[in-house]
Every structure is written in structure tokens, then in C-alpha cells.
Design a protein around this motif. Structure first.
Motif, short mmCIF file in Angstrom:
data_model
loop_
_atom_site.label_atom_id
_atom_site.label_comp_id
_atom_site.label_asym_id
_atom_site.label_seq_id
_atom_site.Cartn_x
_atom_site.Cartn_y
_atom_site.Cartn_z
N ARG A 85 -15.05 -0.87 2.68
CA ARG A 85 -15.06 -0.68 4.12
C ARG A 85 -16.39 -1.25 4.62
O ARG A 85 -17.27 -1.58 3.80
CB ARG A 85 -14.89 0.80 4.48
CG ARG A 85 -15.93 1.77 3.94
CD ARG A 85 -15.47 3.20 4.20
NE ARG A 85 -16.47 4.19 3.78
CZ ARG A 85 -16.22 5.51 3.74
NH1 ARG A 85 -15.02 5.97 4.10
NH2 ARG A 85 -17.15 6.36 3.37
N PRO A 86 -16.58 -1.43 5.92
CA PRO A 86 -17.82 -2.04 6.42
C PRO A 86 -19.06 -1.36 5.84
O PRO A 86 -19.15 -0.12 5.81
CB PRO A 86 -17.72 -1.84 7.93
CG PRO A 86 -16.24 -1.82 8.19
CD PRO A 86 -15.64 -1.12 7.01
N HIS A 96 -6.10 -3.52 12.87
CA HIS A 96 -7.19 -2.68 13.36
C HIS A 96 -6.71 -1.38 13.98
O HIS A 96 -7.47 -0.42 14.09
CB HIS A 96 -8.05 -3.46 14.37
CG HIS A 96 -9.40 -2.85 14.56
ND1 HIS A 96 -10.33 -2.75 13.55
CD2 HIS A 96 -9.97 -2.26 15.65
CE1 HIS A 96 -11.42 -2.16 14.00
NE2 HIS A 96 -11.23 -1.85 15.27
N ALA A 144 -7.55 1.59 11.82
CA ALA A 144 -8.96 1.64 11.42
C ALA A 144 -9.33 2.98 10.80
O ALA A 144 -10.11 3.04 9.83
CB ALA A 144 -9.86 1.33 12.60
N SER A 157 -10.90 -2.21 4.75
CA SER A 157 -11.30 -2.85 6.00
C SER A 157 -10.09 -3.31 6.79
O SER A 157 -9.00 -3.53 6.23
CB SER A 157 -12.20 -4.06 5.72
OG SER A 157 -13.40 -3.68 5.10
N GLN A 212 -12.67 -5.85 11.42
CA GLN A 212 -13.90 -5.59 10.68
C GLN A 212 -14.27 -6.77 9.78
O GLN A 212 -15.45 -7.12 9.66
CB GLN A 212 -13.74 -4.31 9.86
CG GLN A 212 -13.70 -3.06 10.73
CD GLN A 212 -13.20 -1.83 9.99
OE1 GLN A 212 -12.60 -1.92 8.91
NE2 GLN A 212 -13.43 -0.66 10.58
#
Length: 308
Positions: free
Chosen positions: A213-214, A236, A239, A248, A252
Motif C-alpha cells: 500500500r502507499p 480507487h 481504497a 494499492s 495510488q
């Protein structure tokens, strides 16, 4: 330098897509290819491709989830039957060596070539006169790494017409000039390498990320990369789910590419909820709203790594 996808699905294989594996073809540069991850069935995918396991030089594992490593024992044990007698180096997180050793031991598989297993926790993990490979920890349910492959700048091209005017024919002296050293002819004439050699050709950078993930290491790994390969497991609108499952979304991934100043982004690792290509196209459209130079990974398709 080209990218060839062998598997683009997340979690489990489907009739349309296999689980994760990516090949970096370096035929012109090293006469070989490197592989990133080796999900179940990867050796079958190789058989359907122009790749040959005998040309596999290095294999990088991002993390130890099954959809990224369950194809590894089979591939390692059958590589020799496809002409793979040259040494092979496999890189990955701690635990990789015991997974390979146990699989080979229990199945009584023999590996008739030199196999080097390099466990790492990030940093510079490989370097020679052509390439260096760096790794950094991402954010996933287990330790997952991204890899940054940097091709070192290559010598420029020789001005053959100018060399002919000096009466110099192709031979060992060409190699001396190509290396940046001057050459003195029998009559005392000095040919300066700087006068007959064009500027060095800038090396390319390819970043391949594992599941994540980010997180803070994504952008440094992808900084000014010519190509970023980033998972986009979900659209998204999911999310929250992506965050809970340490994955992700399309947006992202695109935001990471934009912030890193990457030149091109390829999305991969798609959830099985998305079926054929027409169901993936909305993911592409979504990412392109943030980062226009985005493509979808497609199995058995070559993607040249461009510098412009």
C-alpha cells in the motif's frame, strides 16, 4: 531492454491471467533475462513465451506470499532440462533459502547447476560494471520489497568516418578509443577519444515493486525511473479495502509515478474480480487521469523500456 509479463493476476490464477511473474529481457545487454517473482505455473508460462530458462541469470523475489513463490521449486528443478546449466542467483527476503532448501530436499530434486540464494533486507544487493540493483522495504502484511534496477551509462558511439580519415580501420584500437583512452598512431598522430566518441548513452532505470500500500519507500525507488511497474489490485472506489489488505489502487499507483517523476507506469497484479481486458480498461482510464503515460500489463506482450 524489454519487459515481458508472465503473470498479472493477484492472489490466485484464473483462466484469463496467471499469478505474478515479470521478466526483464536483457538480450542485447547481457544475452540473458532476469525474473521478478515466480508464482505458481510460471514455468508453463515460460514455455508459451519466447523466453528460455537456459537464459535466466537472476531471479528476484519481492516477498514470500504463495502467489509470488509457489512456482519457484518447479522452475528451479526443471531449469536444467531447458539448457539451464549456467549459475543462477536468486534474491529475496529472509526465509527464502529455507523455503527452497526444504522444497528441494523433500521432493529429492537435484539441481545440477550452481544455485546461489541471497537473502537481503534491502540496500544494494547486486552491482557489476553494467548494472546495480537496490531494494527497499514496502508496506505489506509480510516483508515485501521493491527493486530498482539501474543500468550504468554506456560509452558513446565512435565516429567511423572521422576514424577512416585518420586511416584507422576497425580493430583493437577501436576498443581502446571506445573505453575513453587516446590512441597514438605509428606516425605519432594522437587520436583523442573525446574527439571521436559521442557523449555517453544514459542508462535506463526500471523499478519493480512487490505488493504494497502507499508508503515512504515507493517514490525513492521509482525516482526518475524510465519505467515503474506498480501493483493496482483495485479501482480507487475500493481504497478502504485496498488499505486493509495492504494493496494499492489505480490512483495510488499513478500518484506514486507522478511524484517520483517516472516516465512510464505499467499497472499489474489485478484482482480476480476484474475479468477480461474490457473490465480492466476502467482501471487504466482511472490511472490516466493522474498519470497519462500509463499502460496495463498484458501477459505475453513485450514492453520496450524507452528513455524518452
Amino acid at each position: 531492454m524489454e519487459i515481458y509479463f508472465l503473470g498479472t493476476n493477484a492472489g490466485v490464477p484464473t483462466l484469463l491471467r496467471n499469478v505474478t511473474s515479470v521478466a526483464l529481457r536483457l538480450l542485447e545487454e547481457r544475452r540473458c533475462f532476469w525474473m521478478f517473482d515466480c508464482g505458481e505455473g510460471t514455468q508453463h508460462q515460460v514455455l508459451r513465451s519466447p523466453l528460455r530458462l537456459g537464459k535466466l541469470e537472476k531471479l528476484f523475489i519481492t516477498h514470500l506470499h504463495g502467489d509470488h513463490i509457489f512456482g519457484l521449486p518447479g522452475l528451479l528443478s526443471s531449469r536444467a532440462y531447458q539448457g539451464g546449466t549456467a549459475p543462477l542467483a536468486v534474491y529475496g527476503p529472509p526465509g527464502l533459502k529455507s523455503f527452497i532448501e526444504l522444497s528441494m530436499s523433500v521432493s529429492q530434486s537435484r539441481i545440477p547447476y550452481k544455485l546461489e540464494v541471497v537473502e537481503h533486507t534491502g540496500g544494494l544487493i547486486f552491482e557489476d560494471d553494467q548494472f546495480k540493483v537496490e531494494a527497499a522495504l514496502l508496506e505489506h502484511r509480510i516483508d515485501s520489497y521493491g527493486y530498482r534496477v539501474t543500468e550504468k551509462d554506456r560509452p558513446g558511439s565512435l565516429n567511423a568516418e572521422l576514424l577512416r580519415s585518420y586511416g584507422l580501420k576497425p580493430g583493437p584500437q577501436y576498443g581502446v578509443l571506445k573505453s575513453g583512452r587516446d590512441v597514438t598512431l605509428e606516425d605519432g598522430t594522437v587520436i583523442k577519444a573525446t574527439e571521436v566518441l559521442s557523449a555517453p548513452k544514459k542508462g535506463r532505470i526500471v523499478t519493480v515493486l512487490g505488493d504494497t500500500r502507499p508508503c515512504g519507500n515507493t517514490v525513492p525507488l521509482a525516482h526518475e525511473a524510465d519505467l515503474l511497474i506498480h501493483e493496482a489490485t483495485f479501482k480507487h472506489e475500493l481504497a478502504k479495502m485496498a488499505h486493509e489488505y495492504y494493496h494499492s489502487t489505480t490512483i495510488q499507483a499513478a500518484e506514486a509515478a507522478k511524484e517520483a517523476g517516472a516516465r512510464q507506469l505499467i499497472l499489474t497484479h489485478f484482482s480476480s474480480r476484474y475479468g477480461p481486458l474490457d473490465e480492466l480498461l476502467p482501471l487504466l482510464d482511472e490511472a490516466r487521469t493522474v498519470f497519462p503515460n500509463t499502460l496495463l500489463a498484458e501477459e505475453f506482450r513485450l514492453f520496450p523500456v524507452m528513455t524518452d
